[in-house]
Design a protein around this motif. Structure first.
Motif, PDB file in Angstrom:
ATOM      1  N   LEU A 197      40.440  -3.416  38.842  1.00  0.00           N
ATOM      2  CA  LEU A 197      39.023  -3.344  38.530  1.00  0.00           C
ATOM      3  C   LEU A 197      38.566  -4.348  37.471  1.00  0.00           C
ATOM      4  CD1 LEU A 197      38.396   0.493  38.501  1.00  0.00           C
ATOM      5  CD2 LEU A 197      38.278  -1.088  40.404  1.00  0.00           C
ATOM      6  N   ILE A 198      39.452  -4.723  36.593  1.00  0.00           N
ATOM      7  CA  ILE A 198      39.002  -5.558  35.476  1.00  0.00           C
ATOM      8  C   ILE A 198      39.785  -6.862  35.346  1.00  0.00           C
ATOM      9  CG2 ILE A 198      38.803  -5.625  32.952  1.00  0.00           C
ATOM     10  CD1 ILE A 198      38.338  -2.417  33.462  1.00  0.00           C
ATOM     11  N   VAL A 199      41.116  -6.770  35.365  1.00  0.00           N
ATOM     12  CA  VAL A 199      41.911  -7.989  35.141  1.00  0.00           C
ATOM     13  C   VAL A 199      41.694  -8.997  36.271  1.00  0.00           C
ATOM     14  CG1 VAL A 199      44.249  -8.900  34.800  1.00  0.00           C
ATOM     15  CG2 VAL A 199      43.616  -6.691  33.824  1.00  0.00           C
ATOM     16  N   LEU A 200      41.625  -8.482  37.501  1.00  0.00           N
ATOM     17  CA  LEU A 200      41.482  -9.373  38.657  1.00  0.00           C
ATOM     18  C   LEU A 200      40.181 -10.198  38.598  1.00  0.00           C
ATOM     19  CD1 LEU A 200      43.598  -9.703  40.787  1.00  0.00           C
ATOM     20  CD2 LEU A 200      42.339  -8.178  42.282  1.00  0.00           C
ATOM     21  N   PRO A 201      39.023  -9.558  38.365  1.00  0.00           N
ATOM     22  CA  PRO A 201      37.811 -10.382  38.267  1.00  0.00           C
ATOM     23  C   PRO A 201      37.880 -11.420  37.143  1.00  0.00           C
ATOM     24  CG  PRO A 201      37.225  -8.081  38.431  1.00  0.00           C
ATOM     25  CD  PRO A 201      38.699  -8.131  38.295  1.00  0.00           C
ATOM     26  N   LEU A 204      31.374  -0.318  36.993  1.00  0.00           N
ATOM     27  CA  LEU A 204      32.363  -0.951  36.114  1.00  0.00           C
ATOM     28  C   LEU A 204      31.689  -1.618  34.910  1.00  0.00           C
ATOM     29  CD1 LEU A 204      34.775  -2.587  38.688  1.00  0.00           C
ATOM     30  CD2 LEU A 204      35.141  -0.565  37.296  1.00  0.00           C
ATOM     31  N   LEU A 205      30.525  -2.211  35.154  1.00  0.00           N
ATOM     32  CA  LEU A 205      29.822  -2.870  34.050  1.00  0.00           C
ATOM     33  C   LEU A 205      29.312  -1.857  33.026  1.00  0.00           C
ATOM     34  CD1 LEU A 205      27.882  -5.650  35.968  1.00  0.00           C
ATOM     35  CD2 LEU A 205      29.600  -6.003  34.209  1.00  0.00           C
ATOM     36  N   ILE A 221      36.925  -1.990  27.628  1.00  0.00           N
ATOM     37  CA  ILE A 221      35.645  -2.543  27.200  1.00  0.00           C
ATOM     38  C   ILE A 221      35.479  -4.015  27.567  1.00  0.00           C
ATOM     39  CG2 ILE A 221      35.132  -0.859  25.412  1.00  0.00           C
ATOM     40  CD1 ILE A 221      36.295  -2.657  23.392  1.00  0.00           C
ATOM     41  N   ILE A 222      36.433  -4.574  28.283  1.00  0.00           N
ATOM     42  CA  ILE A 222      36.311  -5.987  28.683  1.00  0.00           C
ATOM     43  C   ILE A 222      35.037  -6.257  29.505  1.00  0.00           C
ATOM     44  CG2 ILE A 222      37.291  -7.666  30.334  1.00  0.00           C
ATOM     45  CD1 ILE A 222      39.865  -7.503  28.847  1.00  0.00           C
ATOM     46  N   PRO A 223      34.688  -5.396  30.478  1.00  0.00           N
ATOM     47  CA  PRO A 223      33.475  -5.712  31.254  1.00  0.00           C
ATOM     48  C   PRO A 223      32.232  -5.850  30.379  1.00  0.00           C
ATOM     49  CG  PRO A 223      34.694  -3.954  32.303  1.00  0.00           C
ATOM     50  CD  PRO A 223      35.332  -4.176  30.970  1.00  0.00           C
ATOM     51  N   MET A 224      32.271  -5.218  29.208  1.00  0.00           N
ATOM     52  CA  MET A 224      31.166  -5.310  28.266  1.00  0.00           C
ATOM     53  C   MET A 224      30.961  -6.757  27.806  1.00  0.00           C
ATOM     54  SD  MET A 224      29.361  -3.123  26.484  1.00  0.00           S
ATOM     55  CE  MET A 224      27.985  -3.598  25.489  1.00  0.00           C
ATOM     56  N   MET A 225      32.059  -7.494  27.782  1.00  0.00           N
ATOM     57  CA  MET A 225      32.012  -8.839  27.208  1.00  0.00           C
ATOM     58  C   MET A 225      31.693  -9.897  28.256  1.00  0.00           C
ATOM     59  SD  MET A 225      35.543  -8.460  25.225  1.00  0.00           S
ATOM     60  CE  MET A 225      36.044  -6.926  24.521  1.00  0.00           C
ATOM     61  N   LEU A 238      50.988   4.148  35.137  1.00  0.00           N
ATOM     62  CA  LEU A 238      50.919   3.232  36.291  1.00  0.00           C
ATOM     63  C   LEU A 238      49.534   3.288  36.949  1.00  0.00           C
ATOM     64  CD1 LEU A 238      54.457   3.724  37.878  1.00  0.00           C
ATOM     65  CD2 LEU A 238      53.619   1.754  36.591  1.00  0.00           C
ATOM     66  N   VAL A 239      48.975   4.502  37.047  1.00  0.00           N
ATOM     67  CA  VAL A 239      47.644   4.651  37.661  1.00  0.00           C
ATOM     68  C   VAL A 239      46.608   3.872  36.847  1.00  0.00           C
ATOM     69  CG1 VAL A 239      45.773   6.307  38.093  1.00  0.00           C
ATOM     70  CG2 VAL A 239      48.094   6.876  38.772  1.00  0.00           C
ATOM     71  N   VAL A 240      46.613   4.079  35.523  1.00  0.00           N
ATOM     72  CA  VAL A 240      45.636   3.389  34.673  1.00  0.00           C
ATOM     73  C   VAL A 240      45.864   1.882  34.712  1.00  0.00           C
ATOM     74  CG1 VAL A 240      44.712   3.169  32.335  1.00  0.00           C
ATOM     75  CG2 VAL A 240      45.395   5.388  33.183  1.00  0.00           C
ATOM     76  N   GLY A 241      47.143   1.509  34.709  1.00  0.00           N
ATOM     77  CA  GLY A 241      47.487   0.082  34.753  1.00  0.00           C
ATOM     78  C   GLY A 241      46.965  -0.559  36.029  1.00  0.00           C
ATOM     79  N   LEU A 242      47.195   0.128  37.147  1.00  0.00           N
ATOM     80  CA  LEU A 242      46.749  -0.404  38.445  1.00  0.00           C
ATOM     81  C   LEU A 242      45.214  -0.478  38.494  1.00  0.00           C
ATOM     82  CD1 LEU A 242      48.000  -1.250  41.227  1.00  0.00           C
ATOM     83  CD2 LEU A 242      47.370   1.023  42.027  1.00  0.00           C
ATOM     84  N   LEU A 243      44.603   0.592  37.981  1.00  0.00           N
ATOM     85  CA  LEU A 243      43.136   0.648  37.947  1.00  0.00           C
ATOM     86  C   LEU A 243      42.578  -0.513  37.119  1.00  0.00           C
ATOM     87  CD1 LEU A 243      41.127   2.861  38.968  1.00  0.00           C
ATOM     88  CD2 LEU A 243      41.031   3.664  36.627  1.00  0.00           C
ATOM     89  N   SER A 244      43.168  -0.699  35.950  1.00  0.00           N
ATOM     90  CA  SER A 244      42.712  -1.782  35.078  1.00  0.00           C
ATOM     91  C   SER A 244      42.928  -3.126  35.751  1.00  0.00           C
ATOM     92  CB  SER A 244      43.472  -1.769  33.747  1.00  0.00           C
ATOM     93  OG  SER A 244      43.400  -0.515  33.173  1.00  0.00           O
TER      94      SER A 244
END
Lengths: 562, 332
Positions: A313-317, A155-156, A101-105, A304-310
């Motif tokens: 897609l989210i942590v990097l931005p 993603l948003l 839910i981070i992109p929500m914020m 690992l898949v979810v971690g990489l995805l997160s």
């Protein structure tokens, strides 16, 4: 009982109708008015001009691709993450829930800009890394494209979809799946034939909300679509009102009417598809218990898949935002850039700026008060929508979507035209009422998904035992609704903390809010300050999410113990 | 005797002016505050200085160009217009004047301004939203820096330019028309420039605000942007191309409103705004090009540049040219 429900329905129609109809009526008047404001002599010119422009149809074609693509992506990802987080023994669940839910914020504008910094074809950080790693001649990705827009918008919209699907997934009665397995169906067949159909209302709600949201979205089409020369309805509308010095909002409202019509049709389709709501009831007796699927050998690979995805897609931005807030100006990461990093460049300046501090305070007040008020109203509206499937409840549902369905650029003006006739104009109350009126679907949808799964036998049993409707609501329904209430509150609070569309039109000195201050920084090209304030916004929202989650967990525990 | 008489008259006039100033100040203080609607960025230092110097609180409401007229007219018609003073590009104030939202006021502080800045009894021009070619001085070789606007059509700038969308950004549309009227000798030359610029596939952004970021980060090397970013974005490696031709921009204007809640504070604010001190803050802190005599932003070479105010374009003309530029730049 029926009479009480009927009275409640009409009362809610009155409340919701007065909240959402007023700005829409002003927009309708504006679209038929000759002048620049909502009142003027009658004309059809604005409709004729708006709907005879051939470019309007090009924009519509692009919009369909953009909206369907981003909603599918958001719903698919939300389903995947919600399943893993709610139904499996994947590690670090709480962390994943926050990440989803981070992109929500994050203000959409900032999220889009950070993706441009990562994947622009000239010197996007990820593109540069990939070019060097694989000795490529040119950038492998171009974020200024339809695909880029779909990715970022998807993603948003992911958190919205996640917060609708997750509670439904969490309240899922696992005995249905167990029965399927007993009859010999494998996990895949069970997922396809039992799990997904039962979750259909939540999935459809998430998808439709995503469609409506991306229809009204402006940041992504403006930051990523405009440079790539990919125009959708929102940027078409922007062009319409940005050209010249006396833009005609009435003409934009005329175009907005078709978006409104599309949204209303979507709601009707949604109601038709979920008309047999009893089919989806899964909490009907004392046998209900959420259970966990053991992933066994797939646990670590899926983690690992979810971690990489997160991460990607989210942590990097978000990391890009943090980086931008620490360097003196927009710089590609380098040894020099890291040597110049300091909190003093932007963080100190923002924290010493009285308007930024005031906007933090106002947004926090609006987030907490608005979400609480919004959820309270949404509980009753969702109850009527799900449990009283009459024409009146259909009217109520459509009303709740009214102002939400308009493109953001337009609805703000509708509210201004309306509030300026009232004493609340230029006060925090105007913002609060506008927020609740516009974003009611964020409260209603997760609560509807939760209501759908609660069989009316539970209520009836309570009534048979002599409990009043309020006691039934407090002792039976609310405890079962806690996941939905928490989701709705989080959705509304985080949305209100970063709300821009209405705020930019309604905010006046003393009622500045975070998103408006962020927009000011954006208009001045001050990306460092923008990022610093954006991260503060994320921290405020994260705080609210953590508190809401903890309170929700405690409330459930207390009720269960009681 | 004659000299003494003149000296007496001057002294009397000065004393009268001081008394008038004091009266205005006292009345403004009694009103307590002034509400300022503007589209200009980063003017908080002037608001602060005004409040400190006069004891009258200055409240600043920032409204974007696209929303300015709609907001002002809506509030005015509903009897809720809260602005005492408005500031915006000249065409916006002309529209507000037509709607009866402005009042006549000739500020004594504008006495030293050029005559052409005194548009009429209602509107005073005080600055120019000047546009120039801004480049990344770390990434562009000195020899490659454009010396004329036409140099922007050189193939070396292909995919290296950023600019506001010429199909809808009113200031950019006005700037391109200004080039036709003040810089290029013929329409054919101007058209050649436009087509050459379009052939270099510039990246479009919504307005001037987002233009400097891609240049400072190196995503693009040059842009049609504003020199003021050299000040506000320091220490970003930005510089402006000192082309031989004049610089152009939309005039910035200020006026008092016709039904101001604080009429004396309104006049006091306009006087203060036009003073050397306030214009100095605007130039020094914000990098704005102001029309107060002898005041320049701290940008190397700007004091020698010829800066021309673009003529007012009607909305019809802006829309017409926006549609033309849309075709030329293949916006869709």
């Amino acid at each position: 009982m029926v009479q009480a429900r009927s009275k409640l329905t009409y009362l809610l129609i009155l409340i919701v109708g007065s909240l959402t109809l007023c700005p829409v009526v002003m927009l309708v008047l504006g679209s038929f008015s000759k002048g620049l404001t909502a009142f003027g002599s009658f004309t059809l010119d604005k409709y004729v001009q708006a709907y005879t422009d051939p470019e309007f149809f090009n924009a519509i074609a692009n919009t369909i691709v953009f909206v369907l693509g981003s909603s599918t992506l958001a719903t698919g990802l939300a389903l995947f993450l919600a399943y893993l987080n709610n139904r499996t023994d994947i590690p670090f669940k709480f962390l994943f829930q926050i990440i989803s839910i981070i992109p929500m914020m994050i203000p959409h504008l900032l999220f889009s800009v950070s993706w441009a910094l990562l994947l622009n074809p000239s010197n996007g950080i990820m593109n540069l890394v990939l070019q060097q790693a694989f000795s490529l001649d040119s950038a492998p990705f171009n974020i200024y494209s339809m695909a880029g827009m779909i990715l970022v918008e998807g993603l948003l919209d992911l958190p919205v979809a996640y917060l609708i699907i997750a509670p439904a997934m969490g309240s899922f009665d696992v005995s249905l799946e167990e029965s399927s397995r007993v009859f010999g169906a494998g996990p895949w067949l069970t997922l396809r034939r039992v799990t997904l159909p039962v979750l259909r209302p939540a999935i459809l709600a998430a998808f439709i909300l995503g469609v409506v949201r991306s229809l009204a979205s402006f940041s992504v089409p403006s930051v990523l679509g405009m440079p790539g020369r990919v125009y959708v309805l929102a940027t078409y509308l922007y062009e319409m009102i940005a050209k010249g010095f006396a833009p005609d909002y009435g003409k934009a409202a005329a175009v907005g009417m078709s978006v409104l019509a599309a949204s209303v049709i979507l709601i009707i389709v949604y109601r038709a598809l979920t008309s047999e709501s009893e089919k989806y009831v899964t909490i009907s007796s004392r046998g209900f218990r959420p259970a966990v699927v053991e992933l066994k050998g797939a646990r670590i690979p899926l983690f690992l898949v979810v971690g990489l995805l997160s991460m990607v897609l989210i942590v990097l931005p978000v990391a890009v935002l943090l980086y931008t807030s620490l360097v003196p100006y927009s710089m590609v990461p380098s040894a020099r850039a890291f040597s110049l990093m300091s909190w003093k460049h932007h963080w100190t300046e923002v924290l010493e700026d009285p308007i930024s501090v005031l906007s933090l305070r106002n947004s926090l007040i609006l987030g907490v008060a608005g979400a609480t008020l919004g959820v309270l109203l949404s509980v009753f509206v969702a109850y009527i929508i799900v449990k009283v499937r009459s024409t009146a409840s259909g009217v109520l549902e459509s009303l709740s979507y009214l102002s939400f369905s308009f493109p953001g650029i337009v609805i703000g003006i509708g509210f201004m035209w309306f509030f300026v006739q009232t004493p609340v104009y230029a006060t925090l109350w105007a913002l609060l009422i506008g927020y609740v009126a516009t974003y009611m679907p964020y409260g209603i949808r997760p609560l509807s998904s939760a209501f759908v799964q609660i069989h009316s036998h539970l209520e009836e049993s309570s009534r048979v035992c002599g409990a009043s409707p309020l006691t039934t609501m407090r002792r039976i329904l609310l405890p079962l609704l806690v996941p939905g209430i928490v989701s709705a509150w989080i959705l509304m609070a985080t949305m209100f903390v970063r709300e821009l569309t209405l705020s930019v039109v309604l905010s006046r000195p003393g009622t500045e809010v975070l998103a408006v201050q962020i927009l000011r920084f954006a208009e001045d090209g001050l990306w460092g300050k923008l990022s610093a304030l954006g991260i503060m916004m994320i921290l405020v929202s994260t705080g609210l999410v953590v508190v809401a989650t903890l309170v929700g967990a405690r409330f459930r525990f207390v009720e269960a113990a009681g | 005797m004659k000299k003494t008489l003149i000296a007496c008259i001057v002294l009397l006039a000065a004393a009268h002016a001081r008394a008038a100033d004091q009266t205005l100040l006292d009345k403004a203080r009694a009103e307590g505050k002034v509400a300022f609607y503007a589209n200009i960025t980063a003017v908080e230092p002037i608001m602060k200085a005004f409040t400190e110097d006069t004891g009258v609180k200055a409240e600043y409401t920032r409204i974007s160009t696209a929303r300015f007229v709609a907001t002002a007219v809506t509030e005015f018609e509903a009897g809720k217009f809260m602005a005492d003073v408005v500031q915006a590009p000249l065409p916006i104030l002309e529209l507000l004047k037509e709607k009866g939202i402005l009042a006549p006021y000739r500020s004594p502080a504008a006495a030293g301004y050029p005559q052409w800045t005194k548009k009429d009894d209602y509107i005073q021009l005080f600055g120019i939203e000047y546009i120039a070619l801004i480049y990344n001085k770390e990434l562009v070789k000195k020899a490659d820096v454009p010396k004329r606007y036409e140099d922007l059509t050189h193939p070396r700038w292909r995919d290296k330019i950023v600019m506001p969308n010429p199909a809808n950004h009113a200031t950019t549309i006005g700037w391109l028309i200004g080039l036709k009227e003040h810089v290029f000798k013929s329409e054919a030359e101007w058209m050649k420039f436009l087509k050459g610029l379009a052939a270099n596939r510039p990246m479009f952004v919504a307005s001037l605000g987002p233009t400097p970021a891609p240049i400072e980060s190196g995503e693009k090397l040059i842009g049609i942007s504003m020199p003021k970013y050299i000040v506000t974005k320091a220490p970003a490696p930005l510089d402006w191309a000192r082309v031989a031709q004049p610089m152009l921009g939309t005039p910035r204007a200020i006026a008092v409103t016709s039904k101001p809640p604080h009429p004396n504070a309104a006049r006091l604010f306009v006087d203060y705004w036009l003073s050397q001190k306030a214009m100095g803050i605007l130039a020094k802190d914000v990098g704005e090009y102001v029309l107060a005599p002898g005041v320049f932003p701290p940008i190397d070479g700007i004091d020698k540049a010829k800066v021309i105010a673009i003529r007012e374009l009607s909305d019809e003309e802006t829309n017409k040219w926006g549609s033309e530029f849309k075709k030329i730049f293949n916006v869709r």
